[in-house]
Scaffold this active site. Sequence first.
Site, PDB file in Angstrom:
ATOM      1  N   ARG A 124      51.048  61.139 -11.416  1.00 59.78           N
ATOM      2  CA  ARG A 124      52.212  60.389 -10.787  1.00 59.78           C
ATOM      3  C   ARG A 124      52.429  58.805 -11.318  1.00 59.78           C
ATOM      4  O   ARG A 124      51.429  58.268 -12.029  1.00 59.78           O
ATOM      5  CB  ARG A 124      51.675  59.981  -9.389  1.00 59.78           C
ATOM      6  CG  ARG A 124      52.993  59.536  -8.582  1.00 59.78           C
ATOM      7  CD  ARG A 124      52.288  59.390  -6.961  1.00 59.78           C
ATOM      8  NE  ARG A 124      52.226  60.612  -6.180  1.00 59.78           N
ATOM      9  CZ  ARG A 124      51.943  60.573  -4.893  1.00 59.78           C
ATOM     10  NH1 ARG A 124      51.948  59.482  -4.220  1.00 59.78           N
ATOM     11  NH2 ARG A 124      52.008  61.773  -4.299  1.00 59.78           N
ATOM     12  N   SER A 158      56.060  61.839  -3.086  1.00 66.34           N
ATOM     13  CA  SER A 158      55.661  61.562  -1.843  1.00 66.34           C
ATOM     14  C   SER A 158      56.352  60.028  -1.252  1.00 66.34           C
ATOM     15  O   SER A 158      57.467  60.142  -1.427  1.00 66.34           O
ATOM     16  CB  SER A 158      54.333  61.436  -1.500  1.00 66.34           C
ATOM     17  OG  SER A 158      54.037  61.337  -0.203  1.00 66.34           O
ATOM     18  N   ASP A 205      57.452  61.309   5.927  1.00 70.76           N
ATOM     19  CA  ASP A 205      57.785  60.572   4.924  1.00 70.76           C
ATOM     20  C   ASP A 205      58.922  61.431   3.865  1.00 70.76           C
ATOM     21  O   ASP A 205      59.195  62.645   4.071  1.00 70.76           O
ATOM     22  CB  ASP A 205      56.497  60.254   4.010  1.00 70.76           C
ATOM     23  CG  ASP A 205      55.756  61.584   3.274  1.00 70.76           C
ATOM     24  OD1 ASP A 205      56.218  62.566   3.829  1.00 70.76           O
ATOM     25  OD2 ASP A 205      54.830  61.206   2.529  1.00 70.76           O
ATOM     26  N   ASP A 253      55.399  65.552   4.031  1.00 71.76           N
ATOM     27  CA  ASP A 253      53.758  66.143   4.186  1.00 71.76           C
ATOM     28  C   ASP A 253      53.143  65.130   5.217  1.00 71.76           C
ATOM     29  O   ASP A 253      51.938  65.493   5.656  1.00 71.76           O
ATOM     30  CB  ASP A 253      53.059  66.456   2.682  1.00 71.76           C
ATOM     31  CG  ASP A 253      53.046  65.091   2.181  1.00 71.76           C
ATOM     32  OD1 ASP A 253      53.478  63.982   2.178  1.00 71.76           O
ATOM     33  OD2 ASP A 253      52.082  65.059   1.087  1.00 71.76           O
ATOM     34  N   GLU A 301      43.620  63.334   7.174  1.00 68.37           N
ATOM     35  CA  GLU A 301      43.147  61.857   6.681  1.00 68.37           C
ATOM     36  C   GLU A 301      44.010  60.739   7.191  1.00 68.37           C
ATOM     37  O   GLU A 301      45.207  60.771   7.717  1.00 68.37           O
ATOM     38  CB  GLU A 301      43.395  61.853   5.084  1.00 68.37           C
ATOM     39  CG  GLU A 301      45.071  62.056   4.665  1.00 68.37           C
ATOM     40  CD  GLU A 301      45.298  62.230   3.323  1.00 68.37           C
ATOM     41  OE1 GLU A 301      44.432  62.204   2.463  1.00 68.37           O
ATOM     42  OE2 GLU A 301      46.723  62.353   2.719  1.00 68.37           O
TER      43      GLU A 301
END
Length: 604
Positions: free
Chosen positions: A66, A168, A314, A318, A416
Amino acid sequence: THTHTHTHTHTQPQLFALWRLADGFCPLLQNHRTRAQLESLVAAGCLGDLRKRLCSRMSFGTAGLRAAMGAGFSRINDLTVIQSTQGLYSYLSRYCADLSRRGVVVGFDTRGQEESGCSSQRLAKLTAAVMLSRDVPVHLFSTFVPTPYVPYAVRKLGAAAGVMITASHNPKEDNGYKVYWCNGAQISSPHDKEILRSIEEQLEPWSSSCWDEGLVESCSLRTDPLTKINKDKASKICPLKFVHSSFHGVGHVFVQQAFLTFGFAPPIPVPEQKDPDPNFSSVRCPNPEEGASVLELSLLLAEKENARIVLATDPDADRLAVAENSDGCGWKVFTGNELAALLGWWMFFNWKEAHPDPADSQKVYMLATTVSSKILQAFARIEGFHFEETLPGFKWIGNRIHELSKTGNTVIFAFEESIGFLCGSLVPEKDGVSSAAVVAEMAAYLHNKNLSLNQQLHNIYQTYGYHVSKTSYVVCNDPPTIQKIFSRIRNFDGEGSYPKTCGGEQIVHIRDVTTGYDSSQPDLRSVLPVTRSSHMITFTLQNGVVATLRTSGTEPKIKFYTEYCASPGNSEASRLEEELRKITAALLDEFLEPERNNLIRRCV
């Protein structure tokens, strides 16, 4: 920011060396926009910027590769995606004997950047082109999809691997390359390091076919898995109205479909945010985890439509944020830990209905990352199922699900704290789309019992003990400062001696996953795997507070997590919250020293 350096005599050798690097990079490029970016940096003598772009390569973090889009080996662009895919092919062909039968799944989100010509769709087509040029079948989605669709398709189609082009909820300048293994979980060690080594051995694009976006239209080895997957993704009368924001990403269509699958009327979309927009123009930050400040349009629409619950996914759908209009008390935006308490309770409640024999609980697991709330541990202690922690990052959860399934165990819920939830274990990845539908189902059930989500959350705390938590971060754009901060903590009271108190409270245990030290273990060694590539230190205090400091795997942040776990029946929530607030403030001021280190506090 670009560092504009004039070409004085003493910088001439450095500039010449960087010019050679840029000169080596440019012929590899067939994207005239990224080529032009580098040529203009060379012409302007921007040493600092050239060094950042050309003197390092990306490595796999908690969410794959990323970085910002643009020219250079440290950026996401056509060339680095082609190189990454060549390395992935090279590794897969050694590891997977039937790669040419099983193929690879490729998906993408809606990101794009005009100045570099790097859109997620284009990068996905180049990923596919590299594989097709080696006669590997490619299941390339014909349109943008939520991230969980890729691991689901990998498992469903029996593919050798999957690639999702997404960053993301990162800023609009970024993009990423997320790799899934044949088990549907994100790659972890040793695969990530081996793939990086393979990438470095395959830097020269193999042929002109690797640059040929059109190959995905003309090659018979390319298929579109969309219809097959949509048909699978998982009439009730629902008295509640929901509003949904997809944050300018991929979620709108898929959340609508999920509600219909569950037998509910689709949620009301936020019109300004339902269509893809790579500039995320109606939000200051495309991350619903930021709370009410980024949910403003959703909350206004919900009030206008008299909808009680707001759902926000988002950009790659996810993650899921949820807010509820508490009668007369305004909006309650649930934290990831609070939502996990509700979803964990709901998943076990439904599982128990179908499996009344207590002995069946022996094969049931719930999982959470170690920086997330310990509420599932409290459930497990009372209800008799198993709970386990993993390192931060859903790749650890995904791989643990796979291991547990091999021994006949079932993971019914995992999460999470950064609003990533997995209800069931069909896909070993967090999934905002199916979680949104599960929240709707739970809210409808509770509504029929005259309970709100918030009321049920307090019922859960009464039964299992209050779990009050605080999660936030500071921004640090200078890596040496981060090293200095953590080095000071590890040598706080002299060399090799960690802090003994925090906010006047005794520290009874310290776990440092970076070095592998854990004072609570007889051999002083951490049970969780050592991760030297990032910093993470956890402090357990005498009063029961657990506090963790860690660096982010994807952003220039130091994150901090604190939680007060009370025993069942202790309902003095305000006292617990005050105690936690005091410890959290001390953690920041004593250990991170934000003012001295020029750290930027989170803007809420």
